[in-house]
Design an enzyme around this catalytic site. Sequence first.
Site, PDB file in Angstrom:
ATOM      1  N   LYS A 113       0.765  -0.732  -0.219  1.00  0.00           N
ATOM      2  CA  LYS A 113       0.304  -0.271  -0.280  1.00  0.00           C
ATOM      3  C   LYS A 113       1.051   1.065  -0.399  1.00  0.00           C
ATOM      4  CE  LYS A 113      -4.607   0.580   0.572  1.00  0.00           C
ATOM      5  NZ  LYS A 113      -5.713  -0.212  -0.503  1.00  0.00           N
TER       6      LYS A 113
HETATM    7  P1  NAD Z   1     -13.035   8.045  -2.635  1.00  0.00           P
HETATM    8  O1  NAD Z   1     -11.651   8.899  -2.521  1.00  0.00           O
HETATM    9  O2  NAD Z   1     -13.160   7.732  -3.855  1.00  0.00           O
HETATM   10  O3  NAD Z   1     -13.994   8.312  -2.060  1.00  0.00           O
HETATM   11  C1  NAD Z   1     -13.598   8.361  -0.581  1.00  0.00           C
HETATM   12  C2  NAD Z   1     -15.324   8.636  -0.132  1.00  0.00           C
HETATM   13  O4  NAD Z   1     -15.129   8.675   1.321  1.00  0.00           O
HETATM   14  C3  NAD Z   1     -15.449  10.047  -0.181  1.00  0.00           C
HETATM   15  O5  NAD Z   1     -16.885  10.202  -0.279  1.00  0.00           O
HETATM   16  C4  NAD Z   1     -15.334  10.780   0.909  1.00  0.00           C
HETATM   17  O6  NAD Z   1     -16.065  11.979   0.910  1.00  0.00           O
HETATM   18  C5  NAD Z   1     -15.859   9.909   2.209  1.00  0.00           C
HETATM   19  N1  NAD Z   1     -15.064  10.326   3.270  1.00  0.00           N
HETATM   20  C6  NAD Z   1     -14.232  10.725   3.499  1.00  0.00           C
HETATM   21  N2  NAD Z   1     -13.935  10.903   5.261  1.00  0.00           N
HETATM   22  C7  NAD Z   1     -15.458  10.468   5.397  1.00  0.00           C
HETATM   23  C8  NAD Z   1     -16.031  10.237   6.652  1.00  0.00           C
HETATM   24  N3  NAD Z   1     -14.937  11.465   7.897  1.00  0.00           N
HETATM   25  N4  NAD Z   1     -17.201  10.335   6.455  1.00  0.00           N
HETATM   26  C9  NAD Z   1     -18.270   9.698   5.541  1.00  0.00           C
HETATM   27  N5  NAD Z   1     -18.014   9.926   4.432  1.00  0.00           N
HETATM   28  C10 NAD Z   1     -15.730   9.874   4.216  1.00  0.00           C
HETATM   29  O7  NAD Z   1     -11.538   6.480  -1.768  1.00  0.00           O
HETATM   30  P2  NAD Z   1     -12.331   4.757  -2.857  1.00  0.00           P
HETATM   31  O8  NAD Z   1     -11.043   4.777  -3.942  1.00  0.00           O
HETATM   32  O9  NAD Z   1     -13.806   4.627  -2.430  1.00  0.00           O
HETATM   33  O10 NAD Z   1     -11.784   3.734  -1.057  1.00  0.00           O
HETATM   34  C11 NAD Z   1     -12.887   3.932  -0.357  1.00  0.00           C
HETATM   35  C12 NAD Z   1     -12.652   2.668   0.863  1.00  0.00           C
HETATM   36  O11 NAD Z   1     -12.828   1.916  -0.341  1.00  0.00           O
HETATM   37  C13 NAD Z   1     -11.422   3.410   1.165  1.00  0.00           C
HETATM   38  O12 NAD Z   1     -11.582   2.033   2.970  1.00  0.00           O
HETATM   39  C14 NAD Z   1      -9.955   2.177   0.248  1.00  0.00           C
HETATM   40  O13 NAD Z   1      -9.679   1.607   1.345  1.00  0.00           O
HETATM   41  C15 NAD Z   1     -11.388   0.796   0.019  1.00  0.00           C
HETATM   42  N6  NAD Z   1     -11.078   0.113  -1.290  1.00  0.00           N
HETATM   43  C16 NAD Z   1     -11.103   1.145  -2.189  1.00  0.00           C
HETATM   44  C17 NAD Z   1     -10.910  -0.217  -3.781  1.00  0.00           C
HETATM   45  C18 NAD Z   1     -10.908   0.750  -4.854  1.00  0.00           C
HETATM   46  O14 NAD Z   1     -11.050  -0.077  -5.707  1.00  0.00           O
HETATM   47  N7  NAD Z   1     -11.074   2.229  -4.984  1.00  0.00           N
HETATM   48  C19 NAD Z   1     -11.337  -1.160  -3.271  1.00  0.00           C
HETATM   49  C20 NAD Z   1     -10.926  -1.503  -2.260  1.00  0.00           C
HETATM   50  C21 NAD Z   1     -11.286  -1.314  -1.290  1.00  0.00           C
END
Ligand code: NAD
Length: 424
Positions: A113
């Site tokens: 990561k």
């Molecule tokens: P992103 O940046 O696209 O979106 C994150 C979202 O979370 C945004 O809408 C943001 O406003 C919101 N957010 C941030 N802080 C917050 C809070 N305190 N309360 C409520 N909402 C909040 O990120 P993403 O890629 O969608 O990732 C989200 C989660 O999924 C993370 O834990 C990431 O590790 C996990 N994840 C992502 C992927 C991927 O393919 N992108 C794959 C597996 C897991």
Amino acid sequence: MSKVIVSSLYQSDVFIMACRQFDKAADAINLPEDIRDRTKYPRRCMAMALPIKRDDGTVTVYEGYRVQHNLATGPAKGGIRFHQNVTIGEVAALAMWMSWKCSLVGLPFGGAKGGVIVNPSQLSTGELERLSRRYMQELIPFIGPQVDIPAPDMGTNEQIMAWMMDTYSNHTGHTDPAIVTGKPVSLGGSEGRREATGAGVAYLSKRYLEDLGISPSQATAAVQGFGNVGSETALALASYGVKVIAISDYTCAIHNPAGINLAKAVEYVKYNKVLKDFQGGEEITNEQLLTLPCTILAPCALERVITPELAPLLRCRILAEGANGPTTNKADTIIEERGDIELIPDVLCNSGGVIASYFEWLQNLQNYYWTRDEVLTKMFTILDRAKEAVEYQKRKYKFSRRLAALTLGIARVAEAKQRRGLFP
Ligand code: NAD
């Protein structure tokens, strides 16, 4: 349960949480003592200073990290997070979860990561490009398509992957799309990758609804986070007929018992960047969203949002962990003791993202591209297989579903390390 954490470098709540999960799983499968620490702790990490020129001519130095947790089962794989609260301990925990996840679903990858301490919404497009390129430039000696393949995570996206791929390719002298996944389709990205994580979260939620005998049309969902994972989870759940009654981002949460108009919400966020003042329902807090009565609760934002205080208040039937590490150790125990919530653990629930990333890497190496349908169908097959393996392990050893998933992932990494010897 609480063992001494010998690593001082990664000390943080989230790293301790990941270590506790590991210790519990290692105890449950009687993992030999001599293999435990080298399976648990990250193999290596890199910390870097990232000076970039700001639009006003000044220079700001950002701090970035890349942690490679495990390289024994193949090249390391894992996203890059741009967020103001990134710490090296958080990055290490996320890298550890990547190792278990890739092994659980049977991908030929280790876990890694990356992260940069920055609020990307406060940078101009030019500044963001310079930071992304500088981060990749610093990483070049440390990564490669057969060493470590980054991808997007919170705060990063297809455009950032495009800049990173271009920076790396300029270094090697030829276009090398297999260096990162989650790229735009025009640059060797995979059809279906953008929606894969959320599509997988929704697909597994639907499969657990089936197990409970609940039809999607009778189900409701609340989704925390409206970025890549949250918005795609909401859209895919709605496509199955689930009524999405609440969504949120860091600015607010919106509740509408009649169902959120997701197309309008997506459009709104596209232009306004945030959900604040979206008129599609009543504004509530993120905490209220998490405790709404609903069939599926999908936390898809940050880690450690389901706390011990909140766990007794949850009113969902399925807790689908789209985010990594959304449930603390104590909250996990409370949910297990309650026994009325089907928890789909992160390492299984959001694994669609890395499965589609694996497909993207394969397509890049082969220069042979698949259709969206091929990508998603193959991804669902792998998710079904992993779900079946987890359910079997759960029944056989009377484990919680998280323990079942973690023990499967950890056992494979430990075996690879044991069979290879001390080096990896
Ligand atoms: P992103 O940046 O696209 O979106 C994150 C979202 O979370 C945004 O809408 C943001 O406003 C919101 N957010 C941030 N802080 C917050 C809070 N305190 N309360 C409520 N909402 C909040 O990120 P993403 O890629 O969608 O990732 C989200 C989660 O999924 C993370 O834990 C990431 O590790 C996990 N994840 C992502 C992927 C991927 O393919 N992108 C794959 C597996 C897991």
